[in-house]
Design a protein around this motif. Structure first.
Motif, PDB file in Angstrom:
ATOM      1  N   TYR A  33       0.834  -1.205   0.000  1.00 54.56           N
ATOM      2  CA  TYR A  33       0.000   0.000   0.000  1.00 54.56           C
ATOM      3  C   TYR A  33       0.869   1.256   0.000  1.00 54.56           C
ATOM      4  O   TYR A  33       0.601   2.220  -0.739  1.00 54.56           O
ATOM      5  CB  TYR A  33      -0.908  -0.014   1.220  1.00 54.56           C
ATOM      6  CG  TYR A  33      -1.763   1.228   1.359  1.00 54.56           C
ATOM      7  CD1 TYR A  33      -2.856   1.438   0.532  1.00 54.56           C
ATOM      8  CD2 TYR A  33      -1.469   2.180   2.327  1.00 54.56           C
ATOM      9  CE1 TYR A  33      -3.638   2.576   0.661  1.00 54.56           C
ATOM     10  CE2 TYR A  33      -2.241   3.328   2.450  1.00 54.56           C
ATOM     11  CZ  TYR A  33      -3.322   3.520   1.621  1.00 54.56           C
ATOM     12  OH  TYR A  33      -4.089   4.648   1.743  1.00 54.56           O
ATOM     13  N   GLU A  34       1.931   1.246   0.792  1.00 54.63           N
ATOM     14  CA  GLU A  34       2.839   2.391   0.828  1.00 54.63           C
ATOM     15  C   GLU A  34       3.490   2.617  -0.526  1.00 54.63           C
ATOM     16  O   GLU A  34       3.659   3.770  -0.967  1.00 54.63           O
ATOM     17  CB  GLU A  34       3.905   2.173   1.906  1.00 54.63           C
ATOM     18  CG  GLU A  34       3.343   2.213   3.329  1.00 54.63           C
ATOM     19  CD  GLU A  34       4.389   1.844   4.361  1.00 54.63           C
ATOM     20  OE1 GLU A  34       5.535   1.550   3.951  1.00 54.63           O
ATOM     21  OE2 GLU A  34       4.058   1.852   5.563  1.00 54.63           O
ATOM     22  N   ARG A  35       3.879   1.523  -1.206  1.00 57.72           N
ATOM     23  CA  ARG A  35       4.475   1.666  -2.524  1.00 57.72           C
ATOM     24  C   ARG A  35       3.475   2.262  -3.524  1.00 57.72           C
ATOM     25  O   ARG A  35       3.849   3.097  -4.365  1.00 57.72           O
ATOM     26  CB  ARG A  35       4.959   0.300  -3.024  1.00 57.72           C
ATOM     27  CG  ARG A  35       6.120  -0.272  -2.236  1.00 57.72           C
ATOM     28  CD  ARG A  35       7.353   0.601  -2.337  1.00 57.72           C
ATOM     29  NE  ARG A  35       7.794   0.770  -3.714  1.00 57.72           N
ATOM     30  CZ  ARG A  35       8.615  -0.078  -4.336  1.00 57.72           C
ATOM     31  NH1 ARG A  35       9.087  -1.143  -3.706  1.00 57.72           N
ATOM     32  NH2 ARG A  35       8.976   0.147  -5.585  1.00 57.72           N
ATOM     33  N   PHE A 132      -7.726  -1.028  -2.925  1.00 61.09           N
ATOM     34  CA  PHE A 132      -6.711  -1.881  -2.300  1.00 61.09           C
ATOM     35  C   PHE A 132      -6.647  -1.639  -0.806  1.00 61.09           C
ATOM     36  O   PHE A 132      -6.479  -2.578  -0.026  1.00 61.09           O
ATOM     37  CB  PHE A 132      -5.347  -1.614  -2.937  1.00 61.09           C
ATOM     38  CG  PHE A 132      -4.233  -2.432  -2.334  1.00 61.09           C
ATOM     39  CD1 PHE A 132      -4.032  -3.746  -2.717  1.00 61.09           C
ATOM     40  CD2 PHE A 132      -3.402  -1.894  -1.360  1.00 61.09           C
ATOM     41  CE1 PHE A 132      -3.026  -4.506  -2.157  1.00 61.09           C
ATOM     42  CE2 PHE A 132      -2.387  -2.640  -0.796  1.00 61.09           C
ATOM     43  CZ  PHE A 132      -2.192  -3.947  -1.192  1.00 61.09           C
ATOM     44  N   ARG A 133      -6.787  -0.371  -0.400  1.00 60.38           N
ATOM     45  CA  ARG A 133      -6.742  -0.066   1.042  1.00 60.38           C
ATOM     46  C   ARG A 133      -7.885  -0.762   1.772  1.00 60.38           C
ATOM     47  O   ARG A 133      -7.689  -1.369   2.828  1.00 60.38           O
ATOM     48  CB  ARG A 133      -6.825   1.447   1.262  1.00 60.38           C
ATOM     49  CG  ARG A 133      -6.608   1.863   2.721  1.00 60.38           C
ATOM     50  CD  ARG A 133      -6.928   3.332   2.904  1.00 60.38           C
ATOM     51  NE  ARG A 133      -8.345   3.570   2.721  1.00 60.38           N
ATOM     52  CZ  ARG A 133      -9.265   3.353   3.656  1.00 60.38           C
ATOM     53  NH1 ARG A 133      -8.910   2.880   4.855  1.00 60.38           N
ATOM     54  NH2 ARG A 133     -10.537   3.596   3.428  1.00 60.38           N
ATOM     55  N   SER A 134      -9.088  -0.700   1.184  1.00 61.69           N
ATOM     56  CA  SER A 134     -10.228  -1.372   1.803  1.00 61.69           C
ATOM     57  C   SER A 134     -10.025  -2.882   1.839  1.00 61.69           C
ATOM     58  O   SER A 134     -10.260  -3.538   2.860  1.00 61.69           O
ATOM     59  CB  SER A 134     -11.514  -1.026   1.042  1.00 61.69           C
ATOM     60  OG  SER A 134     -11.741   0.371   1.044  1.00 61.69           O
ATOM     61  N   GLN A 135      -9.574  -3.420   0.710  1.00 58.10           N
ATOM     62  CA  GLN A 135      -9.330  -4.863   0.644  1.00 58.10           C
ATOM     63  C   GLN A 135      -8.220  -5.264   1.607  1.00 58.10           C
ATOM     64  O   GLN A 135      -8.281  -6.318   2.254  1.00 58.10           O
ATOM     65  CB  GLN A 135      -8.971  -5.261  -0.777  1.00 58.10           C
ATOM     66  CG  GLN A 135      -8.856  -6.768  -0.990  1.00 58.10           C
ATOM     67  CD  GLN A 135      -8.540  -7.112  -2.432  1.00 58.10           C
ATOM     68  OE1 GLN A 135      -8.192  -6.231  -3.218  1.00 58.10           O
ATOM     69  NE2 GLN A 135      -8.670  -8.377  -2.783  1.00 58.10           N
ATOM     70  N   LYS A 136      -7.206  -4.398   1.713  1.00 56.16           N
ATOM     71  CA  LYS A 136      -6.086  -4.661   2.626  1.00 56.16           C
ATOM     72  C   LYS A 136      -6.574  -4.772   4.071  1.00 56.16           C
ATOM     73  O   LYS A 136      -6.188  -5.694   4.803  1.00 56.16           O
ATOM     74  CB  LYS A 136      -5.055  -3.546   2.507  1.00 56.16           C
ATOM     75  CG  LYS A 136      -3.938  -3.584   3.538  1.00 56.16           C
ATOM     76  CD  LYS A 136      -2.953  -2.454   3.297  1.00 56.16           C
ATOM     77  CE  LYS A 136      -3.524  -1.113   3.663  1.00 56.16           C
ATOM     78  NZ  LYS A 136      -3.605  -0.919   5.121  1.00 56.16           N
ATOM     79  N   GLU A 137      -7.420  -3.846   4.468  1.00 58.29           N
ATOM     80  CA  GLU A 137      -7.928  -3.877   5.836  1.00 58.29           C
ATOM     81  C   GLU A 137      -8.782  -5.110   6.085  1.00 58.29           C
ATOM     82  O   GLU A 137      -8.736  -5.702   7.169  1.00 58.29           O
ATOM     83  CB  GLU A 137      -8.727  -2.598   6.127  1.00 58.29           C
ATOM     84  CG  GLU A 137      -7.912  -1.320   6.070  1.00 58.29           C
ATOM     85  CD  GLU A 137      -6.749  -1.353   7.029  1.00 58.29           C
ATOM     86  OE1 GLU A 137      -6.910  -1.891   8.148  1.00 58.29           O
ATOM     87  OE2 GLU A 137      -5.654  -0.859   6.676  1.00 58.29           O
ATOM     88  N   ALA A 141      -7.827  -7.989   8.709  1.00 57.33           N
ATOM     89  CA  ALA A 141      -8.775  -8.407   9.745  1.00 57.33           C
ATOM     90  C   ALA A 141      -9.007  -9.909   9.682  1.00 57.33           C
ATOM     91  O   ALA A 141      -9.044 -10.597  10.715  1.00 57.33           O
ATOM     92  CB  ALA A 141     -10.093  -7.651   9.594  1.00 57.33           C
ATOM     93  N   GLN A 142      -9.160 -10.437   8.454  1.00 55.55           N
ATOM     94  CA  GLN A 142      -9.353 -11.882   8.300  1.00 55.55           C
ATOM     95  C   GLN A 142      -8.126 -12.652   8.783  1.00 55.55           C
ATOM     96  O   GLN A 142      -8.254 -13.684   9.438  1.00 55.55           O
ATOM     97  CB  GLN A 142      -9.651 -12.210   6.838  1.00 55.55           C
ATOM     98  CG  GLN A 142     -10.997 -11.697   6.344  1.00 55.55           C
ATOM     99  CD  GLN A 142     -11.194 -11.923   4.867  1.00 55.55           C
ATOM    100  OE1 GLN A 142     -10.252 -12.180   4.131  1.00 55.55           O
ATOM    101  NE2 GLN A 142     -12.438 -11.820   4.410  1.00 55.55           N
TER     102      GLN A 142
END
Length: 252
Positions: A33-35, A132-137, A141-142
């Protein structure tokens, strides 16, 4: 494939397995995400650079347009004054500036197209980054939930193993208790039957019974001897004489 090639593949496979075990999905997702955010910042800086370059060209265009107007006026004035040569020079310079204006217009149009493409890419990248940020979170969480479930299952499995060990310990304790009870019962039976030797003694039950018989015979012999002595009368008379002898008075 040669030996070195196979060795290289084995090393790469082991290295990938090691990285897979050491890899933290949360850290990997955050890093990715940072990249992407860095890429978005680079695109924004690129848009800003293009806009800046376009603005410089537009300023140059304005300056050239003013020069064209000025030269056109000068050409008219020179021609009115009968100076065709000066009018020609003004018109030649005007023509050069007009050529520059055409080149600048082409460059400005190219920069404008580039700016529009960069802005469109920026918007698409912003949408993808947000997705991606939403999917990442969600994935984090999963993963955290799965990790917690694994720890719970491991703890439950550990408790199960402890309970199994406890059950084995109880079974061993029961076995030892039953063995001790059986031994105590056997010793008690031996004590009752007299087959068990006395503690610290090397005499058997037979030895003790023979000793008891010998002792009883000794008692019987002494009793018979006493009966014989009593039956002869001598001991009885001596006993009676000692009882009828008068007591000596003090001083008599």
């Amino acid at each position: 494939m040669g030996l070195l090639g196979r060795t290289g593949e084995i090393i790469r496979a082991k290295w990938n397995a090691l990285l897979n075990r050491a890899e933290n999905p949360n850290e990997t997702l955050d890093y990715s995400y940072e990249r992407q955010v860095e890429s978005l910042q680079n695109v924004k800086r690129g848009v800003a650079d293009v806009v800046t370059a376009k603005k410089r060209l537009e300023l140059q265009t304005q300056q050239l347009e003013q020069n064209v107007v000025k030269l056109d006026t000068q050409a008219r004035q020179a021609l009115a004054a009968g100076r065709e040569d000066l009018a020609r020079q003004a018109l030649e310079r005007k023509s050069g500036f007009q050529q520059q204006l055409q080149d600048l217009d082409t460059q400005v149009k190219q920069l404008q197209d580039q700016q529009e493409k960069l802005v469109a890419n920026q918007k698409q990248l912003e949408v993808r980054i947000e997705q991606f940020r939403s999917q990442k979170e969600v994935i984090k969480a999963q993963y955290s939930a799965a990790e917690a479930q694994v720890r719970i299952n491991e703890a439950a499995t550990g408790i199960g193993r402890e309970m199994d060990n406890t059950g084995l310990a109880i079974d061993r304790a029961k076995d030892k208790t039953e063995q001790m009870q059986a031994r105590a019962s056997a010793l008690d039976e031996l004590v009752q039957s007299g087959d068990l030797q006395e503690l610290g003694s090397d005499k058997s039950q037979l030895d003790r019974e023979l000793q008891q018989v010998a002792s009883q015979q000794q008692v019987d012999r002494e009793l018979e001897q006493l009966k014989a002595e009593v039956g002869s009368g001598a001991p009885q008379k001596e006993l009676e004489g000692s009882q009828t002898q008068p007591e000596q008075q003090p001083g008599g």
